[in-house]
Design an enzyme around this catalytic site. Structure first.
Site, PDB file in Angstrom:
ATOM      1  N   ARG A  71       0.835  -1.206   0.000  1.00  8.83           N
ATOM      2  CA  ARG A  71       0.000   0.000   0.000  1.00  8.83           C
ATOM      3  C   ARG A  71       0.869   1.255   0.000  1.00  8.83           C
ATOM      4  NH1 ARG A  71       0.842   2.320   4.753  1.00  8.83           N
ATOM      5  NH2 ARG A  71       1.015   1.055   6.655  1.00  8.83           N
ATOM      6  N   GLY A  73       1.836   5.080   1.545  1.00 12.43           N
ATOM      7  CA  GLY A  73       1.911   5.640   2.879  1.00 12.43           C
ATOM      8  C   GLY A  73       3.070   5.131   3.700  1.00 12.43           C
ATOM      9  N   THR A  76       1.960   2.277  10.063  1.00 13.95           N
ATOM     10  CA  THR A  76       0.787   2.443  10.904  1.00 13.95           C
ATOM     11  C   THR A  76       0.621   1.229  11.801  1.00 13.95           C
ATOM     12  OG1 THR A  76      -1.504   3.239  10.947  1.00 13.95           O
ATOM     13  CG2 THR A  76      -1.004   1.440   9.419  1.00 13.95           C
ATOM     14  N   SER A 147      -6.536   6.439   9.674  1.00 18.64           N
ATOM     15  CA  SER A 147      -5.425   6.405   8.723  1.00 18.64           C
ATOM     16  C   SER A 147      -5.837   5.620   7.481  1.00 18.64           C
ATOM     17  CB  SER A 147      -4.199   5.760   9.366  1.00 18.64           C
ATOM     18  OG  SER A 147      -3.801   6.482  10.519  1.00 18.64           O
ATOM     19  N   GLY A 149      -4.390   3.950   3.526  1.00 17.39           N
ATOM     20  CA  GLY A 149      -3.346   3.619   2.572  1.00 17.39           C
ATOM     21  C   GLY A 149      -3.883   2.561   1.633  1.00 17.39           C
ATOM     22  N   GLY A 160      -6.765  -0.207   2.562  1.00 16.92           N
ATOM     23  CA  GLY A 160      -7.893   0.670   2.811  1.00 16.92           C
ATOM     24  C   GLY A 160      -7.703   1.606   3.980  1.00 16.92           C
ATOM     25  N   CYS A 178       2.281   7.245  10.453  1.00 13.98           N
ATOM     26  CA  CYS A 178       2.168   8.021   9.215  1.00 13.98           C
ATOM     27  C   CYS A 178       3.163   9.177   9.195  1.00 13.98           C
ATOM     28  CB  CYS A 178       0.738   8.540   9.024  1.00 13.98           C
ATOM     29  SG  CYS A 178      -0.504   7.224   8.972  1.00 13.98           S
TER      30      CYS A 178
END
Length: 218
Positions: A71, A73, A76, A147, A149, A160, A178
């Site tokens: 993903r 980003g 997290t 959050s 991504g 998601g 993040c």
């Protein structure tokens, strides 16, 4: 509106759900599966997106597994009390704009939080959802509640969003979530000052995602 299948996985380890997503992406590309929304809580895990700085933002993971994934980003956290939503959606003609897709996800979370009396919005230039006026903080102090991504292969989306409902926010202190300081993170429970019905949030989020993405659940 097109139909999609809404699947509540309960609690499932991240790697199992990740494999499930990849299989669904391939099936959706071949027309062998419908658009699908997966809803899940994960045991404690940190995931690294494709951003170059992601690994450096893992500070002290301790006994929590760190997994690099495809993903977008940064790093997290996922864990109990957090609702994670993975829309596996084939974007059709007129939908093939990933920036707009992310704004649709944000709209769904903003509407979901609004159902519980929380005013949320966007932070300019940053993906995710933020509290407009966080409880117990001075005006202008921003706190992040969700959050996001995503990844996309041949216009099928996966990964998601993660909405902090009753998350143990202490786990965010093991990372720079993040790329931010951990203190930026909050949860619905922290903002509302009490317990939040996870099932009600899960149901509301499924409805709002369906509305935002133009899909009808079944």
């Amino acid at each position: 509106m097109p139909d999609w299948s809404v699947v509540d996985l309960g609690t499932e380890p991240f790697r199992e759900t990740w494999a499930r997503q990849l299989a669904l992406v391939e099936q959706r590309q071949k027309g062998e599966a419908p658009d699908t929304l997966l809803l899940v809580e994960h045991p404690h895990v940190f995931t690294l997106g494709r951003r170059r700085e992601a690994e450096a933002n893992v500070l002290m993971p301790g006994d929590v597994e760190v997994i690099g994934i495809e993903r977008g980003g940064d790093v997290t956290y996922h864990g109990p009390g957090q609702i994670v939503a993975y829309p596996i959606v084939l974007l059709g003609e007129g939908e093939r704009d990933l920036h707009r897709y992310l704004r649709n996800l944000e709209d769904a979370v903003i509407a979901t939080c609004g159902r519980f009396g929380l005013a949320c919005d966007r932070e300019p230039g940053k993906t995710g959802v933020w509290l407009t006026t966080p409880a117990g903080h001075a005006a202008g102090t921003r706190r992040k509640i969700c959050s996001m991504g995503i990844a996309c292969r041949r216009w099928v989306t996966f990964h998601g969003l993660a909405l902090n409902v009753a998350s143990d926010l202490g786990y965010f202190r093991r990372i720079n979530p993040c790329g931010f300081e951990a203190s930026v993170m909050t949860s619905m429970a922290e903002q509302l000052g009490g317990e939040v019905d996870l099932a009600a949030v899960r149901g509301g989020l499924a409805e709002e995602l369906g509305r935002a993405l133009g899909r009808t659940g079944r």
